[in-house]
Design an enzyme around this catalytic site. Sequence first.
Site, PDB file in Angstrom:
ATOM      1  N   TYR A  70       0.861  -1.187   0.000  1.00  0.00           N
ATOM      2  CA  TYR A  70       0.000   0.000   0.000  1.00  0.00           C
ATOM      3  C   TYR A  70       0.891   1.229   0.000  1.00  0.00           C
ATOM      4  O   TYR A  70       1.994   1.199   0.544  1.00  0.00           O
ATOM      5  CB  TYR A  70      -0.940   0.033   1.214  1.00  0.00           C
ATOM      6  CG  TYR A  70      -0.249   0.089   2.552  1.00  0.00           C
ATOM      7  CD1 TYR A  70       0.112   1.305   3.119  1.00  0.00           C
ATOM      8  CD2 TYR A  70       0.028  -1.076   3.250  1.00  0.00           C
ATOM      9  CE1 TYR A  70       0.738   1.354   4.351  1.00  0.00           C
ATOM     10  CE2 TYR A  70       0.655  -1.036   4.483  1.00  0.00           C
ATOM     11  CZ  TYR A  70       1.007   0.181   5.027  1.00  0.00           C
ATOM     12  OH  TYR A  70       1.641   0.228   6.246  1.00  0.00           O
ATOM     13  N   HIS A 122      -0.136  -0.049  16.802  1.00  0.00           N
ATOM     14  CA  HIS A 122       0.286   0.811  15.688  1.00  0.00           C
ATOM     15  C   HIS A 122       0.495   2.246  16.153  1.00  0.00           C
ATOM     16  O   HIS A 122       0.974   3.074  15.410  1.00  0.00           O
ATOM     17  CB  HIS A 122      -0.765   0.808  14.575  1.00  0.00           C
ATOM     18  CG  HIS A 122      -0.974  -0.551  13.992  1.00  0.00           C
ATOM     19  ND1 HIS A 122       0.018  -1.197  13.308  1.00  0.00           N
ATOM     20  CD2 HIS A 122      -2.028  -1.387  14.020  1.00  0.00           C
ATOM     21  CE1 HIS A 122      -0.419  -2.380  12.932  1.00  0.00           C
ATOM     22  NE2 HIS A 122      -1.658  -2.520  13.354  1.00  0.00           N
TER      23      HIS A 122
END
Length: 765
Positions: free
Chosen positions: A525, A705
């Site tokens: 991505y 994250h």
Amino acid sequence: MVQSAVLGFPRIGPNRELKKITESYWKGKASVDELLKVGKDIRVANWKLQKDAGVDIIPSNDFSYYDQVLDLSLLFNVVPERYTKYDLPLLDTMFAMGRGLQRKATETSKAVDVTALEMVKWFDSNYHYVRPTFSHSTEFKLNGQKPVDEYLEAKELGIQTRPVLLGPVSFLLLGKADKGSLDLEPLSLLEQLLPLYKEILSKLQAAGATEVQLDEPVLVLDLEKSAQDAIRKAYEYLGKQSGLPKITLATYFGTTLPNLDSLKNLPIGGLHFDFVRGPEQFDKVLDIVNKDQTLSVGIVDGRNIWKNNFAKSSELVNKAVAKLGSDRVVVATSSSLLHTPVDLENEPKLDPEIKDWFSFATQKVKEVVIITKNVAGEDVEAELEANAKSVATRAASKRTNDEAVQKRVASINEKLSTRLAPFAQRLAEQKKVFNLPIFPTTTIGSFPQTKDIRINRNKFVKGTISAEEYEKFINSEIESVIRFQEEVGLDVLVHGEPERNDMVQYFGEQIQGYTFTVNGWVQSYGSRYVRPPIIVGDLSRPEAMSVKESVYAQSITTKPVKGMLTGPVTCLRWSFPRDDVDQQTQALQLALALRDEVNDLEAAGIKVIQVDEPAIREGLPLRAGEERSAYLKWAAQAFRVATSGVQNKTQIHSHFCYSDLDPNHIKALDADVVSIEFSKKDDPHYIAEFKEYPNHIGLGLFDIHSPRVPSKEEFISKIENILKSYPADKFWVNPDCGLKTRDWEETRASLTNMVAAAKHFREQH
Ligand code: GLN
Ligand code: ZN
């Protein structure tokens, strides 16, 4: 004449030029002009490469600075207000939508703070697209004209291209309603959207385009009647407009059979099908292509790296030619080549025998042309001969076939894939061994991968430090991770995985039957690319892979340390698999290799073993039905083959993340304890689904994250919330996933608070 076509080419550049320039643009180190120049250079090089190879139908608008779906959201002005309010240039708005933007105010611009749009897996590939996000205030209009600009750019070079756009129905169905507009059904926007397609297509026609490719990959999913009707409606509308280029509707990644009726007699010029992934649709497709349409035969695999079998492909294309005539047949890649590495010539280190079996995007372009020439009766004898030889060598190679492995897979039976006793009895025996408190605490495996670790690993790979020195370094890392966990007060420890570069590559490098590239990058991505290892032959484990580190870790603490392995399905999914053996067989081969490792760990005194399967969900076949239930069955079987060789008292853990997990999909794995990503899933219905899960679960309590540190109170309220629908006696306390991307300070703070919260509940129960 039969024509050749490519549906899309990788846009990262042969040496990851796009990543480098984009990241330096983001850091403010490169100007927008420098970024645009690299983008243009890549496009030009790609077009020329395809032109020189002799491709008849060359794509344009397959290039993107981030994601082609995001480009389309921008083109149609599907941009939520939170991104437009800063008046950023279009390119920066696009990046803000893709990856979020946080920027302090300067003299000339206001402060910006906006999170990214949702990013989702592109069908069953490892590519992720940015989800189109619609709201009641979405105002459809054309924003710029990227497809036209790129078409003209190629035209200036004297190269006629076929612009590619995601089609209207896929664009809507792959999108979602924005928060605040949740009652909005994206498909209901079709009527507003279609005129924009008409507008951009007529601009393309005016610029000189004679043909466009509209991708409708949703046709390989289970579509409701309303979606099938939308396909009809959209292409009847576009097909009936005058003054538009010829439309080829492209589908890929599977069979369209259940939706094929909606493609019958559409007033458009061409249809493309993926006969690599959906060969079973061939005959039916031949029946529905009408006399005004061309059939694009997707036969060169856009999702894998194996050399095409020219004889077989030509045979299939010839069948189409026999029925439709040569003017109505196109030979094509099965999908865009985006999912394959750029150029095999960039692989100086591959063994020549194995290299001869591969074909990357650049080689695949040539394959399409050769097959086309072959069916057109041109002389390609030399190429055919070389191809047949390569295919035969691979099929017979010792590297491909390992009889001992094949025999072992054939001998897998119920007994080999079942634990000795059912969970309740195992649990009773494990309780005696571990005597853990309720709300036991643990982590998922990795701890911060510091710069020091990467430097030492590189030195070891380059040979500037010896194996002994490297081992000493790794052991000192393990020791500090163990001491850290003891200090923080965790119950079940890990060794921290400092020796691992990547959870699949690390094992792949030690499993026979795998090979690796140095430059085989594929976009995952945005500017993040991956380099999947390649499964070339039957898989086996010559030697123990992880025992040394686990044993060392266990030798320096009295607390249990988990052995840590990557599961068979994840090893398979994050590699390029073989195409000559089914996926189930490859998973079972990996399972047997891992079984040996699990058994060795147990024999070496490791009492808890975790086998991670984060990729199990993404492997789920795109359609419900037989194939999907078969997958779930063999995926679970592979896990059990890997983990059933141990005694009752050995505790098997597993871990899942990156997706909404359906507990029903993992029951059959029969792991004693599973940990799953959960911190952002506060939906009570979702929590309740896990209540019926029979074994023990750690529902992830914080997002790994983010650098954010949740307080003890936040952990307590999270746990309290889960306890409303989930029983305390099955409750493990852990983060969402491994901590390798975090730094030490946050890690210490978050884990300290997490352990404190667990203690709080222990006192209450
Ligand atoms: N054990 C691995 C880790 O902690 C799991 C990684 C993953 O699930 N993606 O890094
Ligand atoms: Zn994970």
